[in-house]
Write a protein that holds these residues in place. Structure first.
Motif, PDB file in Angstrom:
ATOM      1  N   ASN A 159       5.406   1.940   0.156  1.00  0.00           N
ATOM      2  CA  ASN A 159       5.982   2.403  -1.105  1.00  0.00           C
ATOM      3  C   ASN A 159       5.172   3.513  -1.766  1.00  0.00           C
ATOM      4  O   ASN A 159       5.605   4.093  -2.772  1.00  0.00           O
ATOM      5  CB  ASN A 159       6.149   1.235  -2.076  1.00  0.00           C
ATOM      6  N   LEU A 160       4.026   3.860  -1.181  1.00  0.00           N
ATOM      7  CA  LEU A 160       3.301   5.045  -1.630  1.00  0.00           C
ATOM      8  C   LEU A 160       4.186   6.286  -1.565  1.00  0.00           C
ATOM      9  O   LEU A 160       3.985   7.244  -2.314  1.00  0.00           O
ATOM     10  CB  LEU A 160       2.058   5.275  -0.770  1.00  0.00           C
ATOM     11  N   LYS A 206      -1.275  16.547  -5.517  1.00  0.00           N
ATOM     12  CA  LYS A 206      -2.615  16.371  -4.951  1.00  0.00           C
ATOM     13  C   LYS A 206      -3.174  15.021  -5.380  1.00  0.00           C
ATOM     14  O   LYS A 206      -3.139  14.671  -6.561  1.00  0.00           O
ATOM     15  CB  LYS A 206      -3.538  17.497  -5.458  1.00  0.00           C
ATOM     16  N   ALA A 207      -3.663  14.265  -4.420  1.00  0.00           N
ATOM     17  CA  ALA A 207      -4.250  12.960  -4.710  1.00  0.00           C
ATOM     18  C   ALA A 207      -5.715  12.938  -4.313  1.00  0.00           C
ATOM     19  O   ALA A 207      -6.086  13.502  -3.276  1.00  0.00           O
ATOM     20  CB  ALA A 207      -3.501  11.848  -3.968  1.00  0.00           C
ATOM     21  N   LEU A 217       1.309   9.601   2.103  1.00  0.00           N
ATOM     22  CA  LEU A 217       1.273  10.686   1.129  1.00  0.00           C
ATOM     23  C   LEU A 217       1.726  12.001   1.765  1.00  0.00           C
ATOM     24  O   LEU A 217       2.483  12.772   1.169  1.00  0.00           O
ATOM     25  CB  LEU A 217      -0.139  10.838   0.558  1.00  0.00           C
ATOM     26  N   SER A 218       1.259  12.228   2.984  1.00  0.00           N
ATOM     27  CA  SER A 218       1.622  13.460   3.673  1.00  0.00           C
ATOM     28  C   SER A 218       3.130  13.562   3.903  1.00  0.00           C
ATOM     29  O   SER A 218       3.715  14.646   3.831  1.00  0.00           O
ATOM     30  CB  SER A 218       0.880  13.537   5.012  1.00  0.00           C
ATOM     31  N   GLU A 219       3.758  12.410   4.155  1.00  0.00           N
ATOM     32  CA  GLU A 219       5.205  12.399   4.379  1.00  0.00           C
ATOM     33  C   GLU A 219       5.982  12.914   3.180  1.00  0.00           C
ATOM     34  O   GLU A 219       7.101  13.421   3.328  1.00  0.00           O
ATOM     35  CB  GLU A 219       5.683  10.981   4.730  1.00  0.00           C
ATOM     36  N   VAL A 220       5.425  12.773   1.990  1.00  0.00           N
ATOM     37  CA  VAL A 220       6.109  13.249   0.785  1.00  0.00           C
ATOM     38  C   VAL A 220       5.387  14.465   0.201  1.00  0.00           C
ATOM     39  O   VAL A 220       5.470  14.755  -0.985  1.00  0.00           O
ATOM     40  CB  VAL A 220       6.255  12.125  -0.269  1.00  0.00           C
TER      41      VAL A 220
END
Length: 386
Positions: A19-20, A27-28, A50-53
């Motif tokens: 669900n991230l 930027k995280a 994160l990279s997927e989104v």
């Protein structure tokens, strides 16, 4: 009137880390402790989701147990360089607590630890970033709380930073991340979760909403902790403990804690005793002391078909023993001479700890000292005290 404050979104269940991908940002910065989240694949999965989104990520690593203000300030400087709009605390309590404090200093670079450690003194956050908490241990509930505990090692004390501003925006409660926890960490964090449920249940501002969460969290810990210690690969039990931790966290962040934590903060800051371990040593005697001011421990004894606060204190001692936790600070390795030298300072600091404000009865210095002394030896507090 009362408020009930929890994260905007809580994703829970095995596999819920995915669900991230619902997080919004560019930027995280991911704050982690040591190598465990690398070894168990949690960090890699986090960055992949994160990279997927299309959220870029950078990692700040090296948060120690009982995170120091020095580490926090280094992290805040890293945030300044990276300019994240998403802060992610990934790992155990220390990583998430440190990330919260870094977030404060990122948004308010001129703040000091002493300033923000005053109750509810943190200024409004989310001017630069939102906060996502992903715990890999089942204990503190920090993923849903307005609390961060930071250690000043020069002063030998822990500073609880207490503010609903620190409540994460998103919490992800995925028991899959807990399978690699060592036995002692499983026991310590599980007993910490128990202490949150117990102290929230008897808080002097407790209410129905938080009582329900606290009581079920307590029941889940008693039902599952021993199995989690003995069967670390049992995913369902891991998720149950993770849920218990989160539920206890939701309860105590709204009604706060008591003198178990006020006293434990001093022992941890002074002697380095693991937080959950210290809580478990203190808890039975605090139950005995507090029982003269509340009858709510009798409700908890009823979970076991028992009737008295003493019955409940004994149940805690039984669980504590079953997972290998020491019964005294002496047994935990604290040196008696140093203990006696530091005792009066610990008593004073415990009385001034914000958690003491929410204890069901108001202790004085003699009360705190008597509980400390009994817990050093591992004996019940004296009849005169209770």
């Amino acid at each position: 009137m009362a408020k009930f404050i929890v994260p905007k979104e809580i994703f829970h269940g095995l596999g819920s880390l995915e669900n991230l991908k619902e997080v919004k940002g560019k930027k995280a910065v991911i704050v982690i402790g040591g190598s465990s989240v690398k070894k168990n694949g949690s960090l890699e999965k986090t960055q992949a989701y994160l990279s997927e989104v299309n959220i870029e990520s950078a990692v700040f690593e090296g948060v120690e147990a009982d995170p120091s203000i020095e580490t926090v300030l280094r992290g805040a400087e890293f945030f300044k360089q990276e300019q994240p709009d998403v802060v992610i605390g990934l790992g155990g309590c220390s990583a998430i607590d440190a990330a919260k404090a870094m977030w404060v200093f990122y948004e308010y670079p001129d703040a000091t630890l002493e300033e923000i450690a005053k109750p509810f003194a943190v200024k409004p956050l989310r001017n630069k970033a939102i906060f996502v908490a992903v715990p890999s241990t089942s204990g503190t509930g920090t993923e849903v709380t307005g609390l961060s505990v930071i250690t000043d090692r020069e002063k030998g004390t822990k500073y609880p930073i207490v503010s609903h501003e620190l409540t994460p925006d998103v919490a992800i409660i995925d028991g899959e991340l807990c399978k690699s926890m060592p036995v002692n960490v499983t026991a310590n964090t599980g007993l910490d979760a128990l202490s949150h449920g117990v102290e929230a249940y008897v808080s002097n501002i407790a209410d129905r909403y938080n009582d329900a969460l606290a009581k079920d969290a307590i029941a889940l810990v008693f039902k599952n902790l021993e199995t989690a210690v003995k069967e670390p690969e049992n995913a369902d039990v891991r998720q149950a403990m993770h849920d218990a931790s989160c539920m206890g966290g939701m309860a105590f962040t709204n009604v706060w804690l008591g003198i178990v934590h006020a006293m434990s903060h001093q022992v941890g800051g002074t002697f380095g005793v693991a937080h959950g371990c210290a809580n478990a040593i203190l808890m039975p005697n605090v139950v005995r002391f507090n029982s003269k001011g509340t009858d709510k421990y009798e409700d908890l004894a009823a979970l076991f078909g028992k009737t008295t606060a003493e019955d409940f204190a004994v149940e805690i001692e039984t669980l504590r023993s079953s997972v290998g936790n020491p019964a005294s600070f002496r047994e935990a390795g604290v040196d008696e001479k140093t203990w006696n030298e530091k005792l009066d300072t610990m008593v004073e600091n415990a009385l001034n700890d914000p958690c003491t404000l929410f204890n069901p009865i108001k202790p004085d210095a003699a009360d705190i000292k008597a509980i400390y002394e009994a817990c050093f030896e591992g004996v019940p507090v004296t009849a005169a005290l209770v």
